[in-house]
Design a protein around this motif. Sequence first.
Motif, short mmCIF file in Angstrom:
data_model
loop_
_atom_site.label_atom_id
_atom_site.label_comp_id
_atom_site.label_asym_id
_atom_site.label_seq_id
_atom_site.Cartn_x
_atom_site.Cartn_y
_atom_site.Cartn_z
N ARG A 4 0.91 -1.18 0.06
CA ARG A 4 0.01 0.00 -0.04
C ARG A 4 0.81 1.23 0.12
N GLY A 5 0.69 2.09 -0.87
CA GLY A 5 1.40 3.25 -1.01
C GLY A 5 3.02 3.24 -1.27
N ASP A 6 3.16 2.15 -2.21
CA ASP A 6 4.74 1.88 -2.68
C ASP A 6 4.84 2.27 -3.85
N GLU A 7 4.33 3.11 -4.44
CA GLU A 7 4.66 3.49 -5.97
C GLU A 7 6.09 3.96 -6.32
N SER A 8 6.70 4.70 -5.40
CA SER A 8 7.97 5.31 -5.77
C SER A 8 9.06 3.87 -5.81
N ARG A 9 8.78 3.08 -4.89
CA ARG A 9 9.93 1.98 -4.81
C ARG A 9 9.48 0.55 -5.62
N ILE A 10 8.41 0.30 -6.16
CA ILE A 10 7.78 -0.87 -6.58
C ILE A 10 8.59 -1.51 -7.77
N HIS B 219 2.82 -12.06 -7.10
CA HIS B 219 1.42 -11.86 -6.86
C HIS B 219 1.42 -11.02 -6.01
N PHE B 220 0.62 -9.73 -6.30
CA PHE B 220 0.64 -8.38 -5.36
C PHE B 220 -0.93 -8.35 -4.93
N ILE B 221 -0.82 -8.35 -3.56
CA ILE B 221 -2.28 -7.72 -3.11
C ILE B 221 -2.10 -6.41 -2.71
N LEU B 222 -2.85 -5.76 -3.50
CA LEU B 222 -2.88 -4.05 -2.92
C LEU B 222 -3.95 -3.79 -2.00
N ASP B 223 -3.53 -3.45 -0.92
CA ASP B 223 -4.38 -2.99 0.24
C ASP B 223 -4.97 -1.78 -0.04
N THR C 60 0.75 -10.60 -11.25
CA THR C 60 -0.67 -10.98 -10.78
C THR C 60 -1.00 -9.91 -9.85
N ILE C 61 -2.45 -9.00 -10.07
CA ILE C 61 -2.52 -7.96 -9.16
C ILE C 61 -4.12 -8.19 -8.58
N ASP C 62 -3.99 -8.32 -7.32
CA ASP C 62 -5.42 -8.55 -6.41
C ASP C 62 -5.55 -7.10 -5.77
N ILE C 63 -6.69 -6.39 -6.01
CA ILE C 63 -7.20 -5.10 -5.41
C ILE C 63 -8.03 -5.71 -4.38
N ARG C 64 -7.67 -5.33 -2.89
CA ARG C 64 -8.74 -5.43 -1.75
C ARG C 64 -9.27 -3.97 -1.33
N GLU C 65 -10.48 -4.21 -0.90
CA GLU C 65 -11.24 -2.96 -0.16
C GLU C 65 -10.54 -2.68 0.95
N PRO C 66 -10.66 -1.23 1.57
CA PRO C 66 -10.44 -0.90 2.71
C PRO C 66 -11.19 -1.95 3.83
N GLN C 67 -10.17 -2.28 4.62
CA GLN C 67 -10.68 -3.22 6.08
C GLN C 67 -10.06 -2.85 7.29
N GLY C 68 -10.51 -2.27 8.24
CA GLY C 68 -9.80 -2.14 9.39
C GLY C 68 -9.23 -0.87 9.68
#
Length: 256
Positions: free
Chosen positions: A10-16, A32-36, A56-64
């Motif tokens: 989450r929020g790692d655009e600059s280093r990914i 395999h990326f889970i985007l939180d 592979t990219i899995d996008i997850r909705e906000p949780q917690g």
Amino acid sequence: MAHTILTMTRGDESRIEEWVRYHATLGFDEFHFILDAPIDRTEDVLRALEVDAKITIDIREPQGDYYDNMTPAERWTRVKQWRIDHADEIAASGMPANDALAMRNYQHFPPVLETYAQRNDGWLALIDVDEYIVLQHPLTLQELTTTSNQPRIRLLNFNFDMSHHVPGTSVLGNTMRWNREDLLAYGKGWQNRVKSIVRYDSLVPMVSVHQISRGPFVTVNPEIGRLHHYRPVDQGIAELPYSVEDTTLRDYWASR
């Protein structure tokens, strides 16, 4: 023989991009990326990447709870309250979830690990995007896994000094790390802190992000293979100095 990295970010655009490219050169051919609950352009960067690997990219909705832009003190206050509020859930999970981020790890990772466990043709590493697997020449990832007599390979963790790091720049220029002897003297479990590469058929049931699963394992001599961890500066340990200059990763990447 496939070699996969599973991670949540989450929020790692600059280093990914650098992180993916580095591990692809090491021999990983699947990410395999889970985007939180994404908050930046990480997905766009990953989809635009041209590397010799499947992404592979899995996008997850906000949780917690999320701790974006909090000071260490603010975060700690929130985490302590979260632990109180979710004590029953933590106990029921049976997982070492010490904050909301860790809880999401243990909710999101197991179903993905189950899918890989159905395959019998590879190995999977569960590491974060501030962690780099380092293998000393001439050892290769393929040699590490194909010659292993155990289904779990553990890499000892070494934190790096990030006190002079400029956000948004490569972490690989930071070259001062922990010394193994200091870790052994300090103890408190840090001397055994690892991340693992596990054969697909041995991935489940998951027990932690460090071991992945229980069972026979081999720990790699850190002189030939280890984990470099570039944690935020506020997550350092005052009693553990950064006493070893280690340019292995910086020099390797500069030569590519």
